[in-house]
Design an enzyme around this catalytic site. Structure first.
Site, PDB file in Angstrom:
ATOM      1  N   ASP A  62       9.650 -13.684  -4.321  1.00 27.15           N
ATOM      2  CA  ASP A  62       8.957 -13.498  -3.797  1.00 27.15           C
ATOM      3  C   ASP A  62       9.327 -12.377  -2.594  1.00 27.15           C
ATOM      4  O   ASP A  62       9.856 -12.505  -1.827  1.00 27.15           O
ATOM      5  CB  ASP A  62       7.760 -14.383  -2.874  1.00 27.15           C
ATOM      6  CG  ASP A  62       7.012 -14.543  -2.183  1.00 27.15           C
ATOM      7  OD1 ASP A  62       7.095 -13.183  -1.290  1.00 27.15           O
ATOM      8  OD2 ASP A  62       5.636 -15.391  -1.965  1.00 27.15           O
ATOM      9  N   SER A 141       1.530   5.512  -4.997  1.00 25.35           N
ATOM     10  CA  SER A 141      -0.021   5.186  -5.949  1.00 25.35           C
ATOM     11  C   SER A 141      -0.592   6.782  -5.654  1.00 25.35           C
ATOM     12  O   SER A 141      -0.489   7.416  -4.764  1.00 25.35           O
ATOM     13  CB  SER A 141      -0.756   4.340  -5.577  1.00 25.35           C
ATOM     14  OG  SER A 141      -1.962   4.604  -5.823  1.00 25.35           O
ATOM     15  N   TYR A 154      -4.617  -1.099   1.499  1.00 30.49           N
ATOM     16  CA  TYR A 154      -3.058  -0.704   0.130  1.00 30.49           C
ATOM     17  C   TYR A 154      -3.159   0.563   0.526  1.00 30.49           C
ATOM     18  O   TYR A 154      -2.380   0.810   0.600  1.00 30.49           O
ATOM     19  CB  TYR A 154      -4.122  -1.023  -1.523  1.00 30.49           C
ATOM     20  CG  TYR A 154      -3.839  -1.019  -2.646  1.00 30.49           C
ATOM     21  CD1 TYR A 154      -3.177  -1.391  -2.757  1.00 30.49           C
ATOM     22  CD2 TYR A 154      -3.902   0.961  -2.469  1.00 30.49           C
ATOM     23  CE1 TYR A 154      -2.225  -1.159  -3.767  1.00 30.49           C
ATOM     24  CE2 TYR A 154      -3.319   1.103  -3.700  1.00 30.49           C
ATOM     25  CZ  TYR A 154      -2.135   0.726  -4.659  1.00 30.49           C
ATOM     26  OH  TYR A 154      -1.987   0.208  -5.459  1.00 30.49           O
ATOM     27  N   ALA A 155      -4.087   1.720   0.590  1.00 31.14           N
ATOM     28  CA  ALA A 155      -3.682   3.176   1.172  1.00 31.14           C
ATOM     29  C   ALA A 155      -2.781   2.795   2.150  1.00 31.14           C
ATOM     30  O   ALA A 155      -1.912   3.547   1.637  1.00 31.14           O
ATOM     31  CB  ALA A 155      -4.812   3.277   1.404  1.00 31.14           C
ATOM     32  N   ALA A 156      -3.033   2.648   3.381  1.00 28.81           N
ATOM     33  CA  ALA A 156      -2.077   2.386   4.519  1.00 28.81           C
ATOM     34  C   ALA A 156      -0.569   2.110   3.652  1.00 28.81           C
ATOM     35  O   ALA A 156       0.017   2.668   4.418  1.00 28.81           O
ATOM     36  CB  ALA A 156      -2.820   1.336   5.335  1.00 28.81           C
ATOM     37  N   SER A 157      -0.667   0.887   3.363  1.00 29.66           N
ATOM     38  CA  SER A 157       0.773   0.136   2.788  1.00 29.66           C
ATOM     39  C   SER A 157       1.285   1.633   1.924  1.00 29.66           C
ATOM     40  O   SER A 157       2.744   1.791   2.158  1.00 29.66           O
ATOM     41  CB  SER A 157       0.499  -0.947   2.104  1.00 29.66           C
ATOM     42  OG  SER A 157       0.044  -1.093   0.380  1.00 29.66           O
ATOM     43  N   LYS A 158       0.441   1.967   1.227  1.00 26.35           N
ATOM     44  CA  LYS A 158       1.406   2.991   0.386  1.00 26.35           C
ATOM     45  C   LYS A 158       1.900   4.505   0.802  1.00 26.35           C
ATOM     46  O   LYS A 158       2.980   4.815   0.934  1.00 26.35           O
ATOM     47  CB  LYS A 158       0.294   3.665  -0.905  1.00 26.35           C
ATOM     48  CG  LYS A 158       0.305   2.282  -1.517  1.00 26.35           C
ATOM     49  CD  LYS A 158       1.532   1.963  -2.298  1.00 26.35           C
ATOM     50  CE  LYS A 158       1.666   0.863  -3.355  1.00 26.35           C
ATOM     51  NZ  LYS A 158       2.769   0.079  -4.405  1.00 26.35           N
TER      52      LYS A 158
END
Ligand SMILES: NC(=O)c1ccc[n+]([C@@H]2O[C@H](COP(=O)([O-])OP(=O)(O)OC[C@H]3O[C@@H](n4cnc5c(N)ncnc54)[C@H](OP(=O)(O)O)[C@@H]3O)[C@@H](O)[C@H]2O)c1
Length: 266
Positions: A62, A141, A154-158
């Site tokens: 994990d 991404s 999601y965009a922040a993490s990418k």
């Protein structure tokens, strides 16, 4: 056959783009450490890799747990003696507007999988990658370069991944380690069905027009081509190539393209 006898740690290897990467690497004769949470699915992928001619080790991991990422690196080195390539592919997406999010813990979780998971694996693998003058591959991404509605977390993490790996690239350049960042557009995989919805649970259906988007196999092929040549980045669609330039002169138009892509599901 750029990855023949190449020792590769691949996260998110149990399905989707990761599974396709595993198959293609095995066909080239790579030695794979396959990581994800689903051990049963990993064993299946490993058996297929061995049939294709590669070597495969299953390490249930994990990536949100730092100690498991450290163990992934240790077990790979114990089994294969070195690490030539690390592919940070494990990831999770979302499909919800911020105002609909019921519990912000789901956005924090996205950051833990996509960003922190990649950071932990990279940190522990780095000394070995330096010794091997190896390759780091980060699967980001299109959402790592521009905003996409329903993808705030999601965009922040990418975007965070890109900041991290672009900085690291400069740090490790003189050690002979390359950093390739991949920017897939929509890809047909189970990711969209598994995307977190407003209640923090998997969406359970795929809102995309699956027959109109890139396959996982094609995406994997482009990633490996780029990484073999130690390219800085792999941008996969004409829309994202065009978008990079358009953003400099007309960023509002790029927002419109992103909005339309989500509305149309392609
Ligand atoms: N599909 C697209 O349209 C698209 C577009 C752009 C970028 N990407 C990126 O491409 C990468 C692969 O996506 P995909 O489409 O192949 O998605 P996928 O089919 O959902 O596969 C995701 C993989 O990540 C693993 N994973 C998820 N959470 C994990 C955790 N906590 N620890 C370890 N492994 C974990 C999953 O395995 P387990 O569940 O067994 O742990 C699975 O193997 C992701 O980073 C994604 O953001 C995808």
């Amino acid at each position: 056959m750029d990855f023949k006898d190449n020792v590769v740690i691949l996260t998110g290897a149990s399905t989707g783009i990761g599974e396709a990467l595993a198959h293609q690497l095995a066909q080239q004769g790579a030695w794979l450490a396959l990581a994800a949470r689903n051990a049963e699915k990993l064993e299946q992928v490993a058996a297929e890799c061995r049939d294709h001619g590669g070597r495969a080790l299953v390490v249930p991991t994990d990536v949100t747990d730092e100690s498991q990422c450290e163990m992934l690196v240790d077990q790979t080195v114990a089994a294969f003696g070195r690490i030539d390539t690390l592919i940070n592919n494990a990831g999770l997406s979302m499909w919800m507007k911020l105002e609909d999010v019921e519990d912000l813990a789901s956005l924090e979780y996205l950051m833990r999988v996509n960003f922190f998971g990649s950071m932990y694996c990279t940190y522990y693998a780095l000394p070995h990658l330096k010794r091997a003058k190896g390759r780091i591959i980060a699967i980001a991404s299109v959402a790592a370069r521009t905003g996409i509605p329903t993808r705030t977390g999601y965009a922040a993490s990418k975007h965070a991944m890109v900041g991290f790996f672009e900085s690291l690239r400069i740090e490790v350049e003189d050690d002979g380690v390359s950093v390739t960042i991949a920017f897939p557009d929509f890809v047909a995989s189970g990711m969209h069905t598994r995307s977190l919805g407003a209640d923090g649970k998997p969406l359970g259906h795929n809102p995309l027009q699956v027959d109109k988007i890139m396959t996982s196999e094609e995406c994997a092929r482009l990633i490996l081509d780029g990484a073999a040549q130690r390219r800085r980045q792999v941008v996969m669609s004409n829309r994202s190539r065009f978008g990079q330039w358009l953003k400099l002169i007309a960023p509002g138009q790029v927002d419109k393209i992103a909005k339309k892509a989500i509305e149309k599901g392609k």
